[in-house]
Design a protein around this motif. Structure first.
Motif, mmCIF file in Angstrom:
data_model
loop_
_atom_site.group_PDB
_atom_site.id
_atom_site.type_symbol
_atom_site.label_atom_id
_atom_site.label_comp_id
_atom_site.label_asym_id
_atom_site.label_seq_id
_atom_site.Cartn_x
_atom_site.Cartn_y
_atom_site.Cartn_z
ATOM 1 N N GLU A 174 0.831 -1.200 0.000
ATOM 2 C CA GLU A 174 0.000 0.000 0.000
ATOM 3 C C GLU A 174 0.873 1.260 0.000
ATOM 4 O OE1 GLU A 174 -4.145 1.197 1.902
ATOM 5 O OE2 GLU A 174 -2.612 0.838 3.426
ATOM 6 N N LEU A 195 0.874 4.025 -2.982
ATOM 7 C CA LEU A 195 0.591 5.440 -2.691
ATOM 8 C C LEU A 195 1.741 6.340 -3.140
ATOM 9 C CD1 LEU A 195 -1.093 5.097 0.813
ATOM 10 C CD2 LEU A 195 -2.204 5.721 -1.352
ATOM 11 N N VAL A 207 -8.276 3.841 -4.843
ATOM 12 C CA VAL A 207 -7.299 4.270 -3.835
ATOM 13 C C VAL A 207 -6.860 5.700 -4.126
ATOM 14 C CG1 VAL A 207 -4.954 3.881 -2.969
ATOM 15 C CG2 VAL A 207 -6.515 1.949 -3.263
ATOM 16 N N ARG A 260 -11.265 4.066 -1.106
ATOM 17 C CA ARG A 260 -10.997 2.864 -0.319
ATOM 18 C C ARG A 260 -9.508 2.719 -0.090
ATOM 19 N NH1 ARG A 260 -12.382 -2.321 -4.018
ATOM 20 N NH2 ARG A 260 -12.194 -3.338 -2.016
ATOM 21 N N ARG A 261 -9.193 1.866 0.867
ATOM 22 C CA ARG A 261 -7.791 1.544 1.139
ATOM 23 C C ARG A 261 -7.434 0.296 0.353
ATOM 24 N NH1 ARG A 261 -5.773 1.108 6.945
ATOM 25 N NH2 ARG A 261 -3.927 0.912 5.672
ATOM 26 N N THR A 312 -5.476 -2.106 1.192
ATOM 27 C CA THR A 312 -5.418 -3.304 2.027
ATOM 28 C C THR A 312 -6.791 -3.821 2.427
ATOM 29 O OG1 THR A 312 -5.094 -1.867 3.945
ATOM 30 C CG2 THR A 312 -3.128 -2.818 2.938
ATOM 31 N N ASP A 313 -7.852 -3.090 2.133
ATOM 32 C CA ASP A 313 -9.200 -3.576 2.431
ATOM 33 C C ASP A 313 -9.678 -4.593 1.399
ATOM 34 O OD1 ASP A 313 -9.315 -1.970 4.655
ATOM 35 O OD2 ASP A 313 -10.412 -0.350 3.657
#
Length: 154
Positions: free
Chosen positions: A48, A52, A85, A90-91, A93-94
């Motif tokens: 993540e 990012l 993302v 949302r993230r 890792t979700d």
């Protein structure tokens, strides 16, 4: 020498079976069936952070590539996820594809190798413990297994 009826039937049966197996294999490939992803050497949190960072640099295609490599998601699903993302919807890792990734070692307290290995094994992450031992010591897989077993069976 001619072939008898039984030999011809046997040969035709073998050929038919081989063709059937080939067709089933090809049909599975066409439906997009995939093997589950291998255990990742990267944690979900590390992935993540990397995605990012790439998004902040405007490198969306590289971010999608990272997600695809580490999760085996298809192109469309990985693209949609990365776009979500990037938009803050949302993230990363979700997503369920990240559920099987190893925990982030960077969040673990710095300690000796044996302690970190014991922690991973206690959490049920034996394969990640093997990766850790191999990465830090240069041991082969069998040596790492023996090392871990010696640490966890005392």
């Amino acid at each position: 020498m001619g072939l008898g009826l039984m030999e011809m039937v046997l040969i035709l049966g073998v050929v038919a079976a081989a063709v059937g197996v080939s067709l089933v294999t090809l049909a599975g490939r066409r439906r997009g069936e995939q093997k589950p992803p291998p255990p990742s050497l990267h944690s979900a949190a590390d992935t993540e952070q990397e995605v990012l960072r790439l998004l902040r640099q405007g490198k969306t295609i590289q971010a999608i590539k990272i997600v695809r490599e580490r999760t085996r998601l298809g192109l469309k699903e990985a693209k949609d996820l990365v776009e979500d993302v990037a938009a803050g919807r949302r993230r990363l890792t979700d997503h369920p594809a990240f559920a099987g990734m190893r925990p982030s070692l960077s969040r673990r307290p710095a300690g000796d190798l044996a302690g970190r290995v014991r922690d991973l094994v206690a959490e049920g992450h034996r394969q990640q413990a093997i990766y850790l031992v191999r990465g830090e010591t240069g041991m082969g897989e069998e040596e790492a297994e023996l090392f871990i077993t010696s640490l966890t069976t005392t």
